[in-house]
Motif scaffolding. Structure first.
Motif, PDB file in Angstrom:
ATOM      1  N   ILE A 174      -7.389   3.617  -0.923  1.00 33.92           N
ATOM      2  CA  ILE A 174      -7.451   4.215   0.050  1.00 33.92           C
ATOM      3  C   ILE A 174      -6.160   5.183   0.227  1.00 33.92           C
ATOM      4  CG2 ILE A 174      -8.584   4.409   2.309  1.00 33.92           C
ATOM      5  CD1 ILE A 174      -9.575   1.883   2.105  1.00 33.92           C
ATOM      6  N   ALA A 175      -4.991   4.658  -0.165  1.00 35.88           N
ATOM      7  CA  ALA A 175      -3.835   5.186   0.611  1.00 35.88           C
ATOM      8  C   ALA A 175      -3.614   6.399  -0.779  1.00 35.88           C
ATOM      9  CB  ALA A 175      -2.971   3.895  -0.138  1.00 35.88           C
ATOM     10  N   PHE A 176      -3.746   6.141  -1.994  1.00 38.00           N
ATOM     11  CA  PHE A 176      -3.447   6.383  -3.447  1.00 38.00           C
ATOM     12  C   PHE A 176      -4.384   7.852  -3.082  1.00 38.00           C
ATOM     13  CE2 PHE A 176      -5.361   8.514  -7.417  1.00 38.00           C
ATOM     14  CZ  PHE A 176      -4.366   8.502  -7.844  1.00 38.00           C
ATOM     15  N   VAL A 177      -5.784   7.643  -2.334  1.00 33.90           N
ATOM     16  CA  VAL A 177      -6.499   8.882  -2.643  1.00 33.90           C
ATOM     17  C   VAL A 177      -5.779   9.699  -1.483  1.00 33.90           C
ATOM     18  CG1 VAL A 177      -8.784   9.967  -2.170  1.00 33.90           C
ATOM     19  CG2 VAL A 177      -8.457   8.091  -3.131  1.00 33.90           C
ATOM     20  N   VAL A 178      -6.039   9.340  -0.206  1.00 36.60           N
ATOM     21  CA  VAL A 178      -5.419  10.128   1.050  1.00 36.60           C
ATOM     22  C   VAL A 178      -4.229  11.048   1.083  1.00 36.60           C
ATOM     23  CG1 VAL A 178      -4.579  10.202   3.265  1.00 36.60           C
ATOM     24  CG2 VAL A 178      -6.591   8.844   2.491  1.00 36.60           C
ATOM     25  N   ALA A 179      -3.543  10.235   0.218  1.00 40.78           N
ATOM     26  CA  ALA A 179      -1.827  10.222   0.094  1.00 40.78           C
ATOM     27  C   ALA A 179      -1.760  11.903  -1.221  1.00 40.78           C
ATOM     28  CB  ALA A 179      -1.041   9.671  -0.449  1.00 40.78           C
ATOM     29  N   ILE A 180      -2.956  12.506  -1.462  1.00 43.43           N
ATOM     30  CA  ILE A 180      -3.569  13.057  -2.615  1.00 43.43           C
ATOM     31  C   ILE A 180      -3.242  14.212  -1.929  1.00 43.43           C
ATOM     32  CG2 ILE A 180      -4.798  14.150  -4.266  1.00 43.43           C
ATOM     33  CD1 ILE A 180      -4.556  11.982  -5.699  1.00 43.43           C
ATOM     34  N   LEU A 181      -3.869  14.254  -0.781  1.00 40.76           N
ATOM     35  CA  LEU A 181      -4.887  14.960   0.378  1.00 40.76           C
ATOM     36  C   LEU A 181      -3.361  15.957   0.781  1.00 40.76           C
ATOM     37  CD1 LEU A 181      -7.894  13.794   1.248  1.00 40.76           C
ATOM     38  CD2 LEU A 181      -7.672  16.188  -0.338  1.00 40.76           C
ATOM     39  N   ALA A 182      -2.815  14.789   1.582  1.00 43.53           N
ATOM     40  CA  ALA A 182      -1.330  14.620   2.101  1.00 43.53           C
ATOM     41  C   ALA A 182      -0.307  15.206   1.824  1.00 43.53           C
ATOM     42  CB  ALA A 182      -0.998  13.920   2.550  1.00 43.53           C
ATOM     43  N   ILE A 183      -0.060  15.329   0.602  1.00 48.34           N
ATOM     44  CA  ILE A 183       0.767  15.783  -0.162  1.00 48.34           C
ATOM     45  C   ILE A 183       0.652  17.154  -0.368  1.00 48.34           C
ATOM     46  CG2 ILE A 183       2.103  16.445  -2.861  1.00 48.34           C
ATOM     47  CD1 ILE A 183       2.127  13.272  -3.081  1.00 48.34           C
ATOM     48  N   ARG A 184      -0.363  17.873  -0.930  1.00 45.41           N
ATOM     49  CA  ARG A 184      -0.554  19.365  -0.919  1.00 45.41           C
ATOM     50  C   ARG A 184      -1.236  19.997   0.171  1.00 45.41           C
ATOM     51  NH1 ARG A 184      -3.136  20.908  -5.740  1.00 45.41           N
ATOM     52  NH2 ARG A 184      -4.458  18.010  -7.036  1.00 45.41           N
ATOM     53  N   PHE A 185      -1.146  19.248   1.696  1.00 46.22           N
ATOM     54  CA  PHE A 185      -1.222  19.906   3.047  1.00 46.22           C
ATOM     55  C   PHE A 185       0.156  20.512   3.503  1.00 46.22           C
ATOM     56  CE2 PHE A 185       0.609  18.815   7.423  1.00 46.22           C
ATOM     57  CZ  PHE A 185      -0.326  19.797   8.042  1.00 46.22           C
ATOM     58  N   PHE A 186       1.420  19.009   3.043  1.00 42.49           N
ATOM     59  CA  PHE A 186       2.489  18.859   4.026  1.00 42.49           C
ATOM     60  C   PHE A 186       2.747  19.778   3.194  1.00 42.49           C
ATOM     61  CE2 PHE A 186       7.006  17.182   3.008  1.00 42.49           C
ATOM     62  CZ  PHE A 186       7.382  17.568   4.701  1.00 42.49           C
ATOM     63  N   ILE A 187       3.447  20.161   1.464  1.00 45.60           N
ATOM     64  CA  ILE A 187       4.119  21.499   1.141  1.00 45.60           C
ATOM     65  C   ILE A 187       4.215  22.630   1.004  1.00 45.60           C
ATOM     66  CG2 ILE A 187       4.828  22.334  -1.054  1.00 45.60           C
ATOM     67  CD1 ILE A 187       5.894  19.829  -1.178  1.00 45.60           C
ATOM     68  N   GLY A 188       2.376  23.344   1.331  1.00 49.41           N
ATOM     69  CA  GLY A 188       2.705  24.502   1.376  1.00 49.41           C
ATOM     70  C   GLY A 188       3.022  24.446   3.603  1.00 49.41           C
ATOM     71  N   PHE A 189       2.544  23.385   3.991  1.00 49.17           N
ATOM     72  CA  PHE A 189       2.255  23.234   5.691  1.00 49.17           C
ATOM     73  C   PHE A 189       4.143  23.664   5.500  1.00 49.17           C
ATOM     74  CE2 PHE A 189       4.009  22.413   9.584  1.00 49.17           C
ATOM     75  CZ  PHE A 189       2.894  23.246  10.356  1.00 49.17           C
ATOM     76  N   ILE A 197       0.948  -1.212  -0.153  1.00 46.74           N
ATOM     77  CA  ILE A 197      -0.298   0.213  -0.045  1.00 46.74           C
ATOM     78  C   ILE A 197       0.899   1.081   0.012  1.00 46.74           C
ATOM     79  CG2 ILE A 197      -2.164  -1.341   0.608  1.00 46.74           C
ATOM     80  CD1 ILE A 197      -1.164   0.192   3.988  1.00 46.74           C
ATOM     81  N   GLN A 198       1.869   1.036   0.377  1.00 48.82           N
ATOM     82  CA  GLN A 198       2.938   2.542   0.705  1.00 48.82           C
ATOM     83  C   GLN A 198       3.549   2.495  -1.489  1.00 48.82           C
ATOM     84  OE1 GLN A 198       6.288   2.878   3.174  1.00 48.82           O
ATOM     85  NE2 GLN A 198       5.995   0.171   3.296  1.00 48.82           N
ATOM     86  N   PHE A 199       3.530   1.548  -1.902  1.00 46.01           N
ATOM     87  CA  PHE A 199       3.543   2.126  -3.352  1.00 46.01           C
ATOM     88  C   PHE A 199       1.785   2.576  -3.674  1.00 46.01           C
ATOM     89  CE2 PHE A 199       2.658   0.545  -8.009  1.00 46.01           C
ATOM     90  CZ  PHE A 199       3.805   1.657  -8.577  1.00 46.01           C
ATOM     91  N   GLY A 200       0.841   2.269  -3.448  1.00 36.65           N
ATOM     92  CA  GLY A 200      -0.421   2.809  -3.772  1.00 36.65           C
ATOM     93  C   GLY A 200      -0.025   4.432  -2.867  1.00 36.65           C
ATOM     94  N   ALA A 201       0.419   4.719  -2.736  1.00 34.36           N
ATOM     95  CA  ALA A 201       0.047   6.074  -2.018  1.00 34.36           C
ATOM     96  C   ALA A 201       1.549   6.836  -3.059  1.00 34.36           C
ATOM     97  CB  ALA A 201       1.135   6.078  -0.544  1.00 34.36           C
ATOM     98  N   ILE A 202       2.404   5.954  -2.953  1.00 34.49           N
ATOM     99  CA  ILE A 202       3.590   6.623  -4.126  1.00 34.49           C
ATOM    100  C   ILE A 202       3.034   7.310  -5.166  1.00 34.49           C
ATOM    101  CG2 ILE A 202       5.980   6.563  -4.774  1.00 34.49           C
ATOM    102  CD1 ILE A 202       6.035   6.622  -1.516  1.00 34.49           C
ATOM    103  N   LEU A 203       1.663   6.508  -5.425  1.00 33.00           N
ATOM    104  CA  LEU A 203       1.512   6.667  -6.944  1.00 33.00           C
ATOM    105  C   LEU A 203       0.459   7.832  -7.403  1.00 33.00           C
ATOM    106  CD1 LEU A 203       0.053   2.729  -8.035  1.00 33.00           C
ATOM    107  CD2 LEU A 203       1.820   4.460  -9.608  1.00 33.00           C
ATOM    108  N   SER A 204       0.410   8.444  -6.055  1.00 35.18           N
ATOM    109  CA  SER A 204      -0.324  10.340  -6.433  1.00 35.18           C
ATOM    110  C   SER A 204       0.688  10.802  -6.494  1.00 35.18           C
ATOM    111  CB  SER A 204      -0.602  10.347  -4.706  1.00 35.18           C
ATOM    112  OG  SER A 204      -0.076  10.624  -3.502  1.00 35.18           O
ATOM    113  N   VAL A 205       1.645  11.000  -5.843  1.00 35.56           N
ATOM    114  CA  VAL A 205       3.201  11.611  -6.515  1.00 35.56           C
ATOM    115  C   VAL A 205       3.300  11.650  -8.479  1.00 35.56           C
ATOM    116  CG1 VAL A 205       5.979  12.406  -6.475  1.00 35.56           C
ATOM    117  CG2 VAL A 205       4.420  11.535  -5.158  1.00 35.56           C
ATOM    118  N   VAL A 206       2.894  10.345  -9.074  1.00 31.11           N
ATOM    119  CA  VAL A 206       3.136  10.243 -10.060  1.00 31.11           C
ATOM    120  C   VAL A 206       1.963  11.246 -10.783  1.00 31.11           C
ATOM    121  CG1 VAL A 206       2.823   8.900 -12.130  1.00 31.11           C
ATOM    122  CG2 VAL A 206       4.168   7.933 -10.042  1.00 31.11           C
ATOM    123  N   VAL A 207       0.807  11.079 -10.192  1.00 28.01           N
ATOM    124  CA  VAL A 207      -0.556  11.790 -10.422  1.00 28.01           C
ATOM    125  C   VAL A 207       0.122  13.079 -10.391  1.00 28.01           C
ATOM    126  CG1 VAL A 207      -2.790  12.276 -10.314  1.00 28.01           C
ATOM    127  CG2 VAL A 207      -2.185  10.065  -9.996  1.00 28.01           C
TER     128      VAL A 207
END
Length: 265
Positions: A219-234, A48-58
């Motif tokens: 699930i990890a993919f969708v949640v990770a997209i939101l987390a990335i957007r938050f993290f960069i700004g924060f 599932i870590q790879f699922g989260a990582i795919l959010s980066v590609v998107v």
């Protein structure tokens, strides 16, 4: 591992994969609390870590599919070499460490102390564009990634971002390059884990378990997209200090729980 546990672990992964607080550590602790200790649970946490990582590609699809800039792919290839080498050498060490939540709690605590000072250590970045990153710098950042392999709970994200900042990358670029590097790293880890499972326990790759893996990745993919957007700004606005205090608090709480016998170490 039942469906509810899979959903919880996937949400934790998506939230923590790109934050400098250790997704591996959080998943290992959550699995220990829920009593998920089987081989499939371990495979689930990797895949599932790879699922989260795919959010980066998107989110960064222009970067990943700009085939005219071959130097980008060369840098990622160079940066992943240390992790591939050490991952193969220390696989048994890593597996053993992940079964010891007490060790992960200690590393969580110590890593938090380091994050309190990172912003003061690296205040004069000189590189703000990926094109300015040399092959040598990419390799050095890849060497920092090895620290998270040898010490589960340290956080791959924290190690590579700190490595980037030590090489004079800006906070934003250090974080983004950490995201980019995660893609081939977790692809390799996922393929290796699936291959090992197929070779040693193929019966675990049944239809139900594969469905659970797909659910977790989604699930990890969708949640990770939101987390990335938050993290960069924060990160650009506040830096690492809050993440450091978070890790220290979590580490101390876990150590107290272990010491009092609430959670087995």
């Amino acid at each position: 591992m039942n469906t509810l546990h899979a959903i919880i672990i996937a949400i934790i992964e998506g939230l923590t994969e790109f934050l400098p607080i250790s997704s591996t550590g959080h998943m290992a602790i959550a699995s220990a609390i829920m009593g998920d200790h089987g081989d499939f649970a371990k495979l689930f946490e990797v895949v599932i870590q790879f699922g989260a990582i795919l959010s980066v590609v998107v989110l960064y699809w222009r970067k990943f599919f700009d085939f005219k800039k071959i130097s980008f792919y060369i840098k990622l290839l160079i940066a992943i070499i240390p992790a591939l080498a050490f991952g193969a050498l220390f696989k048994k060490h890593i597996d053993a460490m992940l079964e010891k939540p007490m060790i992960i709690a200690l590393i969580m605590l110590l890593g938090g102390i380091v994050l309190l000072f990172v912003d003061k250590w690296f205040q004069k970045p000189a590189i703000d564009k990926e094109e300015q990153i040399s092959n040598k710098t990419a390799f050095i950042i890849g060497c920092y990634q090895v620290l998270s392999i040898v010490f589960p709970g340290l956080s791959r994200s924290a190690a590579t971002i700190i490595g980037g900042m030590q090489q004079k990358l800006s906070r934003r670029l250090a974080a983004e390059f950490s995201f980019f590097l995660a893609v081939p790293t977790m692809l390799a880890a996922t393929v290796k884990s699936l291959y090992d499972m197929y070779k040693e326990q193929p019966e675990l790759l049944n239809t139900d378990n594969l469905s659970t893996l797909l659910l977790g990745c989604g699930i990890a993919f969708v949640v990770a997209i939101l987390a990335i957007r938050f993290f960069i700004g924060f990160l650009q606005k506040y830096g690492f200090r809050l993440f450091g205090w978070y890790r220290i608090i979590v580490g101390l709480v876990l150590l107290i729980l272990f010491y009092t016998g609430v959670i087995g170490s």
